[in-house]
Design an enzyme around this catalytic site. Structure first.
Site, PDB file in Angstrom:
ATOM      1  CE  LYS A 275       1.222  56.587  -1.272  1.00  0.00           C
ATOM      2  NZ  LYS A 275       0.028  56.250  -0.782  1.00  0.00           N
ATOM      3  NE  ARG A 349      -7.082  64.162  -1.427  1.00  0.00           N
ATOM      4  CZ  ARG A 349      -7.662  63.416  -0.718  1.00  0.00           C
ATOM      5  NH1 ARG A 349      -8.682  63.660   0.195  1.00  0.00           N
ATOM      6  NH2 ARG A 349      -7.614  61.853  -0.826  1.00  0.00           N
TER       7      ARG A 349
HETATM    8  N1  BES Z   1      -1.631  57.925  -5.025  1.00  0.00           N
HETATM    9  C1  BES Z   1      -2.325  57.510  -3.837  1.00  0.00           C
HETATM   10  C2  BES Z   1      -3.539  56.731  -4.297  1.00  0.00           C
HETATM   11  C3  BES Z   1      -3.524  55.118  -4.642  1.00  0.00           C
HETATM   12  C4  BES Z   1      -3.557  54.380  -3.611  1.00  0.00           C
HETATM   13  C5  BES Z   1      -3.287  55.114  -6.069  1.00  0.00           C
HETATM   14  C6  BES Z   1      -3.333  53.042  -4.460  1.00  0.00           C
HETATM   15  C7  BES Z   1      -3.130  53.837  -6.613  1.00  0.00           C
HETATM   16  C8  BES Z   1      -3.133  52.926  -5.544  1.00  0.00           C
HETATM   17  C9  BES Z   1      -2.687  58.941  -3.202  1.00  0.00           C
HETATM   18  O1  BES Z   1      -1.969  60.015  -3.248  1.00  0.00           O
HETATM   19  C10 BES Z   1      -3.089  58.724  -1.628  1.00  0.00           C
HETATM   20  O2  BES Z   1      -2.184  58.222  -1.177  1.00  0.00           O
HETATM   21  N2  BES Z   1      -4.250  58.827  -1.210  1.00  0.00           N
HETATM   22  C11 BES Z   1      -4.428  58.502   0.163  1.00  0.00           C
HETATM   23  C12 BES Z   1      -5.181  59.421   0.567  1.00  0.00           C
HETATM   24  C13 BES Z   1      -5.354  59.618   2.234  1.00  0.00           C
HETATM   25  C14 BES Z   1      -4.047  59.952   2.691  1.00  0.00           C
HETATM   26  C15 BES Z   1      -6.501  60.656   2.461  1.00  0.00           C
HETATM   27  C16 BES Z   1      -5.032  57.164   0.376  1.00  0.00           C
HETATM   28  O3  BES Z   1      -5.941  56.761  -0.765  1.00  0.00           O
HETATM   29  O4  BES Z   1      -4.898  56.343   1.324  1.00  0.00           O
HETATM   30 MN    MN Z   2      -0.378  59.951  -1.748  1.00  0.00          MN
END
Ligand code: BES
Ligand code: MN
Ligand code: ZN
Length: 494
Positions: A275, A349
């Protein structure tokens, strides 16, 4: 602090402090006609416009001789929500704390919500606002709370005087559970690890007499939890699966159970699909679902709920490392289905996939997962409303109603079959979609592949609601503990 309940007429501003709730508009005090003895002071401030009773407006009035009358606005009664009432109580609590009074009386307003629900929401609001919050500061800046006793008072020859003790302690338990979830969620990822959370669960099990089973990496291998193992591989901290079984009243271990699953990513760096550093610190919150599950299970045991419950906490840290799982990897999940990894940041997931598979071995009467799953859900619904994916109409209504009753919003989201297209993989059975458009839905479609059709299942996406970006009454900046009281409400209602 001691919470008390009394059913007697309000008798004028009481030393050292009395709290009244006032609505906006000309009917402000007429609605609370029992307030006759406060009318003079309150009316003066309303008529000169110094206090309008607007939503969460607060006015501490010094009435002489160490006596305070604290007025808190509810806004227009037609627009009053459960969440606002809770926040108004929290606001009142913060005001009492800052006045540094030792004791106070809170006059319960008569509202359309009904006396019991009004009472519960107000108790929770005060509790959330008044419990001290843990921090790591070496110089403690906040003086300890002076308030020792709060008495909730109602004149309306109330019907629940005999039950007030039970309602009080039930509300306090729910608020404490929410605070516990916040404490765990706010904890830094160097302290809150898969291992430490598993330990918390074991300790809770000993204290509350429920069964806790921990699966470590070896056991996860034996049980073929390929998805959890894949996510945990990039971290020096091993993944865990925590299984909490609460039996409730006498019954068989095989009796149908309500099963709750919480995503427990103790830190989500994104893994190799790292990230951006901006906001990465917030990803210590990515175990808010697991924290909610632990807090709910403990509260359920405290409340001695008469039903069988199973709580599952799949725990892992998502880190980049030489051993980390990679985009392109194919993993075999506990269900036997194979998945082609596209983005290592879609780790939640994967944890849920194995946990959902495991859950179905426990004879689920209903199955609820709660997860900070997608940024897309946060974008769609903001930070005050969680996504609710559920194709079982009764369970859907149950969750929405419970949420509304405790002041937490859940909005129904669709499973759009056309988007299944994005889950297709040439090499594996399917893949977690990495499409940004419809991200929350794609994640839910992926999860659905791990749940048998006939099982009442709901997926709660709390990515937006798990954290508060700025402090509001009763909700400091940081973890909210969202979902805890909704799930408890579902369980207490049967
Ligand atoms: N933990 C994150 C989702 C999240 C984002 C929670 C902001 C709280 C605040 C999750 O694991 C994630 O990174 N999701 C990605 C999925 C994508 C890579 C398909 C997302 O939401 O960008
Ligand atoms: Mn994630
Ligand atoms: Zn995550």
């Amino acid at each position: 602090m001691i919470f008390k309940y009394k059913c007697e007429p309000f008798n004028g501003p009481i030393k050292p402090a009395t709290v009244i709730f006032v609505s906006a508009g000309p009917e402000a005090l007429d609605r609370t006609d029992e307030l006759s003895s406060f009318r003079l002071q309150a009316q003066q401030h309303l008529s000169c416009g110094a206090f309008k009773g607007g939503r969460l407006d607060t006015l501490p009035l010094f009435c002489g001789q160490d006596t305070w009358l604290v007025m808190v606005g509810l806004g227009n009664l037609e627009e009053l929500t459960e969440a606002t009432l809770l926040e108004a109580a929290a606001k009142a609590g913060q005001t009492l704390a800052s006045l540094r009074v030792k004791e106070a009386v809170v006059c319960l307003p008569s509202l359309a919500f009904g006396s019991i629900k009004t009472f519960e929401l107000i108790v929770v609001g005060f509790k959330l606002a008044l419990e001290p919050r843990f921090n790591y500061k070496t110089t403690k800046t906040d003086p300890p709370l002076a308030l020792r006793q709060l008495t909730f008072q109602t004149p309306s020859a109330s019907n629940f005087i005999d039950r007030s003790k039970v309602i009080l302690s039930r509300s306090e338990t729910a608020a404490l559970a929410q605070l516990e979830a916040r404490r765990l969620t706010d904890g830094p990822a160097s302290v809150i690890t898969p291992e430490s959370l598993a330990k918390e669960a074991v300790e809770a099990g000993l204290a509350k007499m429920f069964k806790v089973t921990i699966w470590d990496e070896t056991k996860l291998e034996i049980e073929k939890c390929g998805a959890i193992l894949a996510v945990g591989r990039g971290s020096s901290r091993q993944p865990r699966m925590v299984i909490i079984e609460y039996q409730g009243a006498a019954g068989l271990a095989a009796d149908p159970a309500t099963i709750i699953i919480g995503k427990g990513v103790t830190f989500d760096s994104g893994g190799l699909c790292l990230k951006p550093s901006e906001n990465m610190a917030l990803m210590k919150t990515d175990m808010a679902g697991a924290a909610a599950v632990l807090a709910v299970m403990k509260a359920a045991a405290t409340l001695k709920l008469p039903q069988r419950l199973v709580g599952l906490m799949p725990l892992a840290e998502n880190m980049p490392d030489g051993a980390a799982y990679r985009p392109g990897d194919i993993i075999t999940t506990m269900s036997g289905q194979t998945i082609e990894v596209i983005n290592t940041d879609a780790e939640g997931r994967l944890l849920l996939a194995d946990a959902l598979t495991l859950a179905q071995k426990y004879n689920p009467a209903r199955l609820i997962d709660i997860a900070t799953l997608t940024g897309a859900c946060q974008i769609a619904l903001g930070d005050r409303c969680a996504g609710l994916f559920c194709e079982h109409q009764t369970l859907l209504k149950t969750i929405q109603n419970a949420g509304e009753a405790v002041g937490e919003k859940f909005w129904p989201m669709p499973f759009i079959s056309e988007y299944e297209e994005s889950l297709k993989s040439d090499l594996a059975d399917f893949k977690p979609s990495a499409a940004r458009a419809g991200g929350a839905i794609n994640a839910a479609l992926f999860l659905r592949r791990f749940v048998k059709k006939d099982i009442p299942w709901a997926h709660l996406d709390i990515a937006g609601t798990a954290r508060n970006s700025h402090a509001t009454a009763g909700f400091p900046e940081g973890a909210t503990g969202f979902g805890v009281r909704t799930i408890l409400k579902i369980l207490t209602d049967g």
